[in-house]
Design an enzyme around this catalytic site. Sequence first.
Site, short mmCIF file in Angstrom:
data_model
loop_
_atom_site.label_atom_id
_atom_site.label_comp_id
_atom_site.label_asym_id
_atom_site.label_seq_id
_atom_site.Cartn_x
_atom_site.Cartn_y
_atom_site.Cartn_z
N THR A 82 36.06 10.89 12.61
CA THR A 82 34.80 11.40 12.07
C THR A 82 33.96 10.21 11.63
O THR A 82 34.49 9.25 11.08
CB THR A 82 35.00 12.35 10.88
OG1 THR A 82 35.37 11.57 9.75
CG2 THR A 82 36.05 13.38 11.15
N HIS A 83 32.66 10.30 11.90
CA HIS A 83 31.77 9.19 11.57
C HIS A 83 30.54 9.76 10.85
O HIS A 83 29.97 10.75 11.31
CB HIS A 83 31.34 8.48 12.86
CG HIS A 83 30.41 7.34 12.61
ND1 HIS A 83 30.83 6.14 12.08
CD2 HIS A 83 29.06 7.23 12.77
CE1 HIS A 83 29.79 5.35 11.93
NE2 HIS A 83 28.71 5.97 12.35
N ALA A 131 38.28 2.40 23.16
CA ALA A 131 38.47 1.01 22.75
C ALA A 131 37.26 0.43 22.03
O ALA A 131 37.35 -0.63 21.40
CB ALA A 131 38.80 0.15 23.97
N ASP A 178 33.19 3.41 17.67
CA ASP A 178 32.44 4.67 17.58
C ASP A 178 31.71 5.01 18.88
O ASP A 178 30.59 5.54 18.87
CB ASP A 178 31.46 4.63 16.40
CG ASP A 178 32.16 4.42 15.08
OD1 ASP A 178 33.28 4.92 14.91
OD2 ASP A 178 31.60 3.74 14.20
C1 GRF Z 1 33.73 9.78 5.68
O1 GRF Z 1 32.35 9.96 5.56
C2 GRF Z 1 34.10 9.10 6.95
O2 GRF Z 1 33.35 9.48 8.05
C3 GRF Z 1 33.79 7.67 6.56
O3 GRF Z 1 34.31 7.54 5.27
C4 GRF Z 1 34.26 8.81 4.63
C5 GRF Z 1 35.65 9.14 4.18
O4 GRF Z 1 35.63 10.10 3.19
N1 GRF Z 1 34.29 6.74 7.51
P1 GRF Z 1 36.97 10.75 2.62
O5 GRF Z 1 37.96 9.61 2.39
O6 GRF Z 1 37.50 11.74 3.63
O7 GRF Z 1 36.57 11.39 1.34
#
Ligand code: GRF
Length: 196
Positions: free
Chosen positions: A111-112, A145, A148
């Site tokens: 997730t990004h 690789a 994102d």
């Molecule tokens: C999320 O927004 C993720 O996409 C980013 O860091 C955050 C992590 O949040 N890389 P959490 O640790 O799940 O609360």
Amino acid sequence: MAPAARLRVVVLVSGSGTNLQALIDAASDPGFGVDIVAVGADRGRIEGLARAERHGIPTFIVRAPEFPTRAAWDTALAAAITAHAPDLVVSAGFMKILGPAVLGAHRVLNTHPALLPSFPGAHGVRDALAHGVKVTGCTCHWVDAGVDTGPIIDQRAVRVQDGDTEESLHERIKVQERAMLVEVLARLAATTGAGG
Ligand code: GRF
């Protein structure tokens, strides 16, 4: 009739683990079709690991500085993941780039907190805000690789509000991110099951 196969998932975290918590909460419903079989981290003493421990989920830590090379760390992380025989690995706030050993052995989704392909990298929220976009959001994608760059699975849009800070915007994005991740996992569990 044999019960439907459940999706075995290892979640990787580096911080607060609120995305992990959303998955843990969703997985408490047997109908969700997902078993979180382990939570892995690249560092100790983080809330993400504490959340897993509170729910009796096995944890492991593979710290990069303890290995002579990045490749050795990658190999150790792959082995630690493989020990839990997951069908899928979810990188949910895991702040390290995964290497070929992990990616060669496992299907990994990430997730990004931005609408890829805009604003990849470690500061997606900050970079979107600095650019002055009016809409940003979050992306769930398969990990390849690159940084994102993998195929997009799903996205959610979030409007930027006047006066937003990186923190306030990130908090609203994370609300959407958690819901997106739960929905994506539910779909994957329903359509692929184990070994799909
Ligand atoms: C999320 O927004 C993720 O996409 C980013 O860091 C955050 C992590 O949040 N890389 P959490 O640790 O799940 O609360």
